[in-house]
Motif scaffolding. Structure first.
Motif, mmCIF file in Angstrom:
data_model
loop_
_atom_site.group_PDB
_atom_site.id
_atom_site.type_symbol
_atom_site.label_atom_id
_atom_site.label_comp_id
_atom_site.label_asym_id
_atom_site.label_seq_id
_atom_site.Cartn_x
_atom_site.Cartn_y
_atom_site.Cartn_z
ATOM 1 N N PRO A 1 0.818 -1.214 0.000
ATOM 2 C CA PRO A 1 0.000 0.000 0.000
ATOM 3 C C PRO A 1 0.855 1.268 0.000
ATOM 4 C CG PRO A 1 -0.854 -1.583 1.574
ATOM 5 C CD PRO A 1 0.485 -2.102 1.132
ATOM 6 N N VAL A 2 0.357 2.283 -0.703
ATOM 7 C CA VAL A 2 1.059 3.557 -0.845
ATOM 8 C C VAL A 2 0.168 4.681 -0.317
ATOM 9 C CG1 VAL A 2 2.167 5.170 -2.444
ATOM 10 C CG2 VAL A 2 2.237 2.705 -2.902
ATOM 11 N N VAL A 3 0.740 5.535 0.534
ATOM 12 C CA VAL A 3 0.046 6.693 1.081
ATOM 13 C C VAL A 3 0.743 7.947 0.546
ATOM 14 C CG1 VAL A 3 -0.698 7.919 3.155
ATOM 15 C CG2 VAL A 3 -0.513 5.413 3.170
ATOM 16 N N ALA A 4 -0.006 8.830 -0.109
ATOM 17 C CA ALA A 4 0.549 10.095 -0.582
ATOM 18 C C ALA A 4 0.318 11.169 0.467
ATOM 19 C CB ALA A 4 -0.090 10.512 -1.900
ATOM 20 N N ALA A 5 1.379 11.905 0.809
ATOM 21 C CA ALA A 5 1.279 13.074 1.687
ATOM 22 C C ALA A 5 1.354 14.305 0.791
ATOM 23 C CB ALA A 5 2.402 13.079 2.715
ATOM 24 N N VAL A 6 0.201 14.923 0.549
ATOM 25 C CA VAL A 6 0.104 16.007 -0.429
ATOM 26 C C VAL A 6 0.009 17.346 0.282
ATOM 27 C CG1 VAL A 6 -1.180 16.927 -2.382
ATOM 28 C CG2 VAL A 6 -1.089 14.452 -2.015
ATOM 29 N N HIS A 7 0.995 18.191 0.071
ATOM 30 C CA HIS A 7 0.978 19.539 0.620
ATOM 31 C C HIS A 7 1.142 20.532 -0.522
ATOM 32 C CE1 HIS A 7 5.102 18.191 0.270
ATOM 33 N NE2 HIS A 7 5.478 19.461 0.163
ATOM 34 N N GLY A 8 0.629 21.725 -0.338
ATOM 35 C CA GLY A 8 0.730 22.713 -1.408
ATOM 36 C C GLY A 8 -0.122 22.300 -2.588
ATOM 37 N N ALA A 9 0.489 22.165 -3.756
ATOM 38 C CA ALA A 9 -0.258 21.886 -4.976
ATOM 39 C C ALA A 9 0.081 20.517 -5.547
ATOM 40 C CB ALA A 9 0.041 22.964 -6.021
ATOM 41 N N ALA A 10 -0.945 19.861 -6.053
ATOM 42 C CA ALA A 10 -0.788 18.654 -6.861
ATOM 43 C C ALA A 10 -1.538 18.929 -8.159
ATOM 44 C CB ALA A 10 -1.353 17.431 -6.145
ATOM 45 N N ILE A 11 -0.801 19.329 -9.183
ATOM 46 C CA ILE A 11 -1.391 19.876 -10.395
ATOM 47 C C ILE A 11 -0.998 19.040 -11.605
ATOM 48 C CG2 ILE A 11 -1.498 21.911 -11.901
ATOM 49 C CD1 ILE A 11 -2.810 22.334 -9.169
ATOM 50 N N GLY A 12 -1.945 18.848 -12.524
ATOM 51 C CA GLY A 12 -1.652 18.126 -13.750
ATOM 52 C C GLY A 12 -1.124 16.740 -13.456
ATOM 53 N N ALA A 13 0.065 16.428 -13.983
ATOM 54 C CA ALA A 13 0.673 15.118 -13.741
ATOM 55 C C ALA A 13 0.991 14.919 -12.267
ATOM 56 C CB ALA A 13 1.931 14.951 -14.591
ATOM 57 N N GLY A 14 1.113 16.011 -11.508
ATOM 58 C CA GLY A 14 1.301 15.890 -10.060
ATOM 59 C C GLY A 14 0.068 15.321 -9.383
ATOM 60 N N LEU A 15 -1.117 15.746 -9.840
ATOM 61 C CA LEU A 15 -2.359 15.148 -9.341
ATOM 62 C C LEU A 15 -2.413 13.674 -9.726
ATOM 63 C CD1 LEU A 15 -5.240 15.042 -8.199
ATOM 64 C CD2 LEU A 15 -6.045 15.978 -10.383
ATOM 65 N N ASP A 16 -2.045 13.374 -10.972
ATOM 66 C CA ASP A 16 -2.085 11.982 -11.415
ATOM 67 C C ASP A 16 -1.167 11.104 -10.569
ATOM 68 O OD1 ASP A 16 -3.797 12.893 -13.323
ATOM 69 O OD2 ASP A 16 -2.374 12.775 -14.983
ATOM 70 N N LEU A 17 -0.007 11.634 -10.187
ATOM 71 C CA LEU A 17 0.899 10.876 -9.324
ATOM 72 C C LEU A 17 0.250 10.598 -7.970
ATOM 73 C CD1 LEU A 17 3.657 9.588 -8.762
ATOM 74 C CD2 LEU A 17 4.468 11.852 -8.051
ATOM 75 N N ALA A 18 -0.414 11.602 -7.404
ATOM 76 C CA ALA A 18 -1.117 11.395 -6.135
ATOM 77 C C ALA A 18 -2.203 10.332 -6.280
ATOM 78 C CB ALA A 18 -1.714 12.707 -5.643
ATOM 79 N N LEU A 19 -2.862 10.299 -7.442
ATOM 80 C CA LEU A 19 -3.913 9.314 -7.683
ATOM 81 C C LEU A 19 -3.358 7.900 -7.790
ATOM 82 C CD1 LEU A 19 -5.998 11.302 -10.311
ATOM 83 C CD2 LEU A 19 -6.736 10.733 -7.992
ATOM 84 N N MET A 20 -2.069 7.763 -8.103
ATOM 85 C CA MET A 20 -1.461 6.437 -8.180
ATOM 86 C C MET A 20 -1.289 5.808 -6.804
ATOM 87 S SD MET A 20 1.403 7.173 -11.125
ATOM 88 C CE MET A 20 0.956 8.295 -12.467
ATOM 89 N N ALA A 21 -1.313 6.638 -5.753
ATOM 90 C CA ALA A 21 -1.269 6.115 -4.390
ATOM 91 C C ALA A 21 -2.620 5.514 -4.019
ATOM 92 C CB ALA A 21 -0.896 7.233 -3.415
ATOM 93 N N ASP A 22 -2.628 4.684 -3.003
ATOM 94 C CA ASP A 22 -3.876 4.067 -2.555
ATOM 95 C C ASP A 22 -4.671 5.000 -1.644
ATOM 96 O OD1 ASP A 22 -3.283 1.424 -3.744
ATOM 97 O OD2 ASP A 22 -1.635 1.453 -2.301
#
Length: 260
Positions: A103-124
């Motif tokens: 399992p993968v947990v993304a810790a998102v701070h600030g902005a997750a934009i474009g491909a950055g959002l997609d990377l966050a979505l790859m986490a569980d």
């Protein structure tokens, strides 16, 4: 300095995007190092869960606008060359995350934009700071969600909401992201990585083979009919029921119940 940092602690591997001066936008080297970090976490039996985050003030701004403008790196070449570069480069990330059993947990701070959002979505799971911002903003720069975002966003928040975010390219604040199910929970900005680690440690404390099998059950059931999902579950259940993890967990549970 490497574009990606990797460390392990208490059965949790932490992968950190490390281009803060570029708002953690992708580079060709970052993609290679990120794939290598995923491989390392996958191969290490002492790692039971993974946290992914970004150095500096943002998670990731996605594509590098200067590289886009100058048609350099992953943005260089004619249409046929670009297609091959995407397939062999950036699109390896969603494939590799999909193959990762842990399992993968993304810790998102600030902005997750474009491909950055997609990377966050790859986490569980996604733990976001209360000032985080999200956007599938490809249309703003004349592009499409080319690295798995269209597939992943639809499955996380549903078709209608995914259409809204992709077609308007609007920015979503943290609370709206929580309300639509884009993120799992919110935390103060200065605590978001710690909260993500706590969640990852909670996962890592459970029998790892069972957790990995349960993750597989959920993901492989999304696009299958009930009978196929049940057959998969039966096979995985039969496997994990004959592991030391299962035997130890059952004995521990009985002991706790008897000692109440």
């Amino acid at each position: 300095m490497p574009d990606v940092l990797y460390e392990t602690r208490d059965a949790v591997a932490t992968i950190t995007l490390n281009r803060p001066d570029a708002r953690n936008a992708y580079s060709d080297e970052m993609v290679k190092e990120l794939l290598a970090a995923i491989d390392e976490a996958d191969a290490d039996d002492s790692v039971h869960s993974v946290v992914i985050t970004g150095a500096g003030p943002v998670f990731s701004a996605g594509g590098d606008l200067k590289a886009m403008r100058d048609r350099e790196g992953m943005f260089a070449g004619d249409p046929a060359e670009l297609r091959n570069q995407y397939r062999k480069g950036l699109q390896q990330l969603p494939r590799r995350f999909d193959q990762l059993e842990k399992p993968v947990v993304a810790a998102v701070h600030g902005a997750a934009i474009g491909a950055g959002l997609d990377l966050a979505l790859m986490a569980d799971l996604r733990i976001a700071s209360d000032d985080a911002k999200f956007g599938s903003t490809f249309a703003r720069v004349g592009l499409v969600p080319g690295d798995g975002g269209a597939y992943l966003l639809t499955r996380v928040i549903g078709f209608a909401r995914a259409l809204d975010l992709v077609l308007t390219a609007r920015i979503v604040e943290a609370q709206e992201a929580l309300d639509m199910g884009l993120v799992t929970s919110l935390a103060p900005s200065e605590q978001v990585v710690d909260v993500a680690h706590e969640r990852a440690e909670q996962i890592a404390s459970l029998p790892p083979k069972a957790v990995q099998a349960a993750k597989a059950c959920l993901y492989r059931s999304v696009d299958n009919d009930l009978e196929t999902a049940l057959q998969l579950t039966a096979a995985l259940q039969a496997t994990v029921q004959h592991t030391d993890d299962h035997d130890e967990a059952v004995r521990s549970m009985i002991d706790r119940l008897q000692n109440r």
